[in-house]
Write a protein that holds these residues in place. Structure first.
Motif, PDB file in Angstrom:
ATOM      1  N   THR A  53     -11.071 -11.778 -10.241  1.00 61.41           N
ATOM      2  CA  THR A  53     -11.421 -10.433  -9.808  1.00 61.41           C
ATOM      3  C   THR A  53     -10.514  -9.982  -8.667  1.00 61.41           C
ATOM      4  O   THR A  53     -10.191 -10.776  -7.775  1.00 61.41           O
ATOM      5  N   VAL A  54     -10.139  -8.717  -8.725  1.00 59.22           N
ATOM      6  CA  VAL A  54      -9.403  -8.095  -7.627  1.00 59.22           C
ATOM      7  C   VAL A  54     -10.245  -6.928  -7.132  1.00 59.22           C
ATOM      8  O   VAL A  54     -10.957  -6.276  -7.907  1.00 59.22           O
ATOM      9  N   TYR A  55     -10.180  -6.692  -5.834  1.00 59.46           N
ATOM     10  CA  TYR A  55     -11.010  -5.674  -5.205  1.00 59.46           C
ATOM     11  C   TYR A  55     -10.147  -4.630  -4.502  1.00 59.46           C
ATOM     12  O   TYR A  55      -9.030  -4.922  -4.052  1.00 59.46           O
ATOM     13  N   LEU A  56     -10.702  -3.448  -4.383  1.00 57.50           N
ATOM     14  CA  LEU A  56     -10.091  -2.401  -3.573  1.00 57.50           C
ATOM     15  C   LEU A  56     -11.175  -1.847  -2.662  1.00 57.50           C
ATOM     16  O   LEU A  56     -12.077  -1.130  -3.117  1.00 57.50           O
ATOM     17  N   GLN A  57     -11.107  -2.227  -1.405  1.00 58.20           N
ATOM     18  CA  GLN A  57     -12.039  -1.709  -0.406  1.00 58.20           C
ATOM     19  C   GLN A  57     -11.462  -0.414   0.132  1.00 58.20           C
ATOM     20  O   GLN A  57     -10.339  -0.397   0.657  1.00 58.20           O
ATOM     21  N   MET A  58     -12.233   0.660   0.012  1.00 62.66           N
ATOM     22  CA  MET A  58     -11.769   1.979   0.430  1.00 62.66           C
ATOM     23  C   MET A  58     -12.663   2.493   1.547  1.00 62.66           C
ATOM     24  O   MET A  58     -13.864   2.692   1.325  1.00 62.66           O
ATOM     25  N   ASN A  59     -12.088   2.676   2.699  1.00 64.14           N
ATOM     26  CA  ASN A  59     -12.813   3.194   3.862  1.00 64.14           C
ATOM     27  C   ASN A  59     -12.259   4.542   4.272  1.00 64.14           C
ATOM     28  O   ASN A  59     -11.158   4.924   3.874  1.00 64.14           O
ATOM     29  N   TYR A  90       0.828  -1.199   0.000  1.00 64.62           N
ATOM     30  CA  TYR A  90       0.000   0.000   0.000  1.00 64.62           C
ATOM     31  C   TYR A  90       0.869   1.258   0.000  1.00 64.62           C
ATOM     32  O   TYR A  90       1.930   1.293   0.625  1.00 64.62           O
ATOM     33  N   ALA A  91       0.356   2.271  -0.645  1.00 65.48           N
ATOM     34  CA  ALA A  91       0.976   3.585  -0.510  1.00 65.48           C
ATOM     35  C   ALA A  91       0.710   4.103   0.898  1.00 65.48           C
ATOM     36  O   ALA A  91      -0.318   3.789   1.504  1.00 65.48           O
ATOM     37  N   ASP A  92       1.624   4.899   1.398  1.00 61.65           N
ATOM     38  CA  ASP A  92       1.461   5.424   2.754  1.00 61.65           C
ATOM     39  C   ASP A  92       0.171   6.225   2.903  1.00 61.65           C
ATOM     40  O   ASP A  92      -0.445   6.224   3.975  1.00 61.65           O
ATOM     41  N   SER A  93      -0.239   6.866   1.838  1.00 62.13           N
ATOM     42  CA  SER A  93      -1.419   7.736   1.899  1.00 62.13           C
ATOM     43  C   SER A  93      -2.717   6.966   2.114  1.00 62.13           C
ATOM     44  O   SER A  93      -3.727   7.557   2.520  1.00 62.13           O
ATOM     45  N   VAL A  94      -2.707   5.666   1.840  1.00 64.14           N
ATOM     46  CA  VAL A  94      -3.944   4.882   1.979  1.00 64.14           C
ATOM     47  C   VAL A  94      -3.813   3.758   2.993  1.00 64.14           C
ATOM     48  O   VAL A  94      -4.807   3.081   3.289  1.00 64.14           O
ATOM     49  N   LYS A  95      -2.636   3.570   3.519  1.00 66.04           N
ATOM     50  CA  LYS A  95      -2.404   2.469   4.448  1.00 66.04           C
ATOM     51  C   LYS A  95      -3.324   2.605   5.656  1.00 66.04           C
ATOM     52  O   LYS A  95      -3.458   3.680   6.241  1.00 66.04           O
ATOM     53  N   GLY A  96      -3.968   1.513   6.005  1.00 62.52           N
ATOM     54  CA  GLY A  96      -4.903   1.528   7.132  1.00 62.52           C
ATOM     55  C   GLY A  96      -6.320   1.890   6.744  1.00 62.52           C
ATOM     56  O   GLY A  96      -7.243   1.701   7.538  1.00 62.52           O
ATOM     57  N   ARG A  97      -6.499   2.407   5.547  1.00 60.25           N
ATOM     58  CA  ARG A  97      -7.847   2.775   5.077  1.00 60.25           C
ATOM     59  C   ARG A  97      -8.299   1.913   3.899  1.00 60.25           C
ATOM     60  O   ARG A  97      -9.489   1.627   3.766  1.00 60.25           O
ATOM     61  N   PHE A  98      -7.384   1.511   3.064  1.00 52.91           N
ATOM     62  CA  PHE A  98      -7.699   0.722   1.869  1.00 52.91           C
ATOM     63  C   PHE A  98      -7.209  -0.705   2.043  1.00 52.91           C
ATOM     64  O   PHE A  98      -6.164  -0.941   2.658  1.00 52.91           O
ATOM     65  N   THR A  99      -7.956  -1.634   1.463  1.00 55.41           N
ATOM     66  CA  THR A  99      -7.564  -3.035   1.511  1.00 55.41           C
ATOM     67  C   THR A  99      -7.751  -3.660   0.142  1.00 55.41           C
ATOM     68  O   THR A  99      -8.811  -3.517  -0.474  1.00 55.41           O
ATOM     69  N   ILE A 100      -6.720  -4.348  -0.306  1.00 55.65           N
ATOM     70  CA  ILE A 100      -6.772  -5.071  -1.578  1.00 55.65           C
ATOM     71  C   ILE A 100      -6.985  -6.549  -1.304  1.00 55.65           C
ATOM     72  O   ILE A 100      -6.354  -7.125  -0.421  1.00 55.65           O
ATOM     73  N   SER A 101      -7.864  -7.135  -2.092  1.00 57.46           N
ATOM     74  CA  SER A 101      -8.051  -8.585  -2.028  1.00 57.46           C
ATOM     75  C   SER A 101      -8.298  -9.085  -3.441  1.00 57.46           C
ATOM     76  O   SER A 101      -8.597  -8.307  -4.344  1.00 57.46           O
ATOM     77  N   ARG A 102      -8.161 -10.369  -3.618  1.00 56.00           N
ATOM     78  CA  ARG A 102      -8.417 -10.937  -4.928  1.00 56.00           C
ATOM     79  C   ARG A 102      -9.036 -12.308  -4.773  1.00 56.00           C
ATOM     80  O   ARG A 102      -8.778 -13.024  -3.806  1.00 56.00           O
ATOM     81  N   ASP A 103      -9.838 -12.645  -5.761  1.00 55.99           N
ATOM     82  CA  ASP A 103     -10.475 -13.957  -5.820  1.00 55.99           C
ATOM     83  C   ASP A 103     -10.096 -14.552  -7.171  1.00 55.99           C
ATOM     84  O   ASP A 103     -10.694 -14.215  -8.203  1.00 55.99           O
ATOM     85  N   ASN A 104      -9.098 -15.407  -7.157  1.00 54.38           N
ATOM     86  CA  ASN A 104      -8.618 -15.952  -8.420  1.00 54.38           C
ATOM     87  C   ASN A 104      -9.636 -16.859  -9.088  1.00 54.38           C
ATOM     88  O   ASN A 104      -9.622 -17.025 -10.305  1.00 54.38           O
ATOM     89  N   ALA A 105     -10.523 -17.438  -8.308  1.00 58.83           N
ATOM     90  CA  ALA A 105     -11.570 -18.272  -8.900  1.00 58.83           C
ATOM     91  C   ALA A 105     -12.552 -17.436  -9.703  1.00 58.83           C
ATOM     92  O   ALA A 105     -13.169 -17.920 -10.655  1.00 58.83           O
ATOM     93  N   LYS A 106     -12.686 -16.172  -9.326  1.00 64.01           N
ATOM     94  CA  LYS A 106     -13.605 -15.268 -10.034  1.00 64.01           C
ATOM     95  C   LYS A 106     -12.867 -14.300 -10.946  1.00 64.01           C
ATOM     96  O   LYS A 106     -13.478 -13.407 -11.531  1.00 64.01           O
TER      97      LYS A 106
END
Length: 122
Positions: A78-84, A60-76
């Motif tokens: 798809t990669v996700y970016l959860q932004m809080n 993560y970039a420092d500017s988003v660390k702790g607020r954004f989360t990346i996950s991926r589902d290789n079966a689908k």
């Protein structure tokens, strides 16, 4: 060849959340590292975060660390970016990208989506 399509952008108030999705088609999605970048008007495209091919390691970039989360589902494929806890300075077009390794520069990725707009109002 990998084709990438982002979705999930929109308008949200400061402090809110969004989840971006990046759907991939083509060969061997699970063998690619994935990255998220963003570009605000008049600014260069900047690294937001990335996921190793397995999803076991995220960066993560420092500017988003702790607020954004990346996950991926290789079966689908798809990669996700959860932004809080979104802030007005998070406003940008967000792009996903695929490449051999996670890199902090756009040149490290081979394939790109068309981008999705995220606007955070104050």
């Amino acid at each position: 060849q990998v084709q990438l399509v982002e979705s999930g952008g929109g308008l949200v108030q400061a402090g809110g959340s969004l989840r971006l999705s990046c759907a991939a088609s083509g060969r061997s999605f699970s063998s690619y590292a994935m990255g998220w970048f963003r570009q605000a008007p008049g600014k260069e495209r900047e690294f937001v975060g990335g996921s190793s091919w397995s999803g076991g390691t995220a960066y993560y970039a420092d500017s988003v660390k702790g607020r954004f989360t990346i996950s991926r589902d290789n079966a689908k494929n798809t990669v996700y970016l959860q932004m809080n806890s979104l802030k007005p300075e998070d406003t940008a077009v967000y792009y996903c990208a695929a490449g051999p390794l996670v890199a902090a520069t756009p040149s490290g990725f081979d394939y790109w989506g068309q981008g999705t707009q995220v606007t955070v109002s104050s």
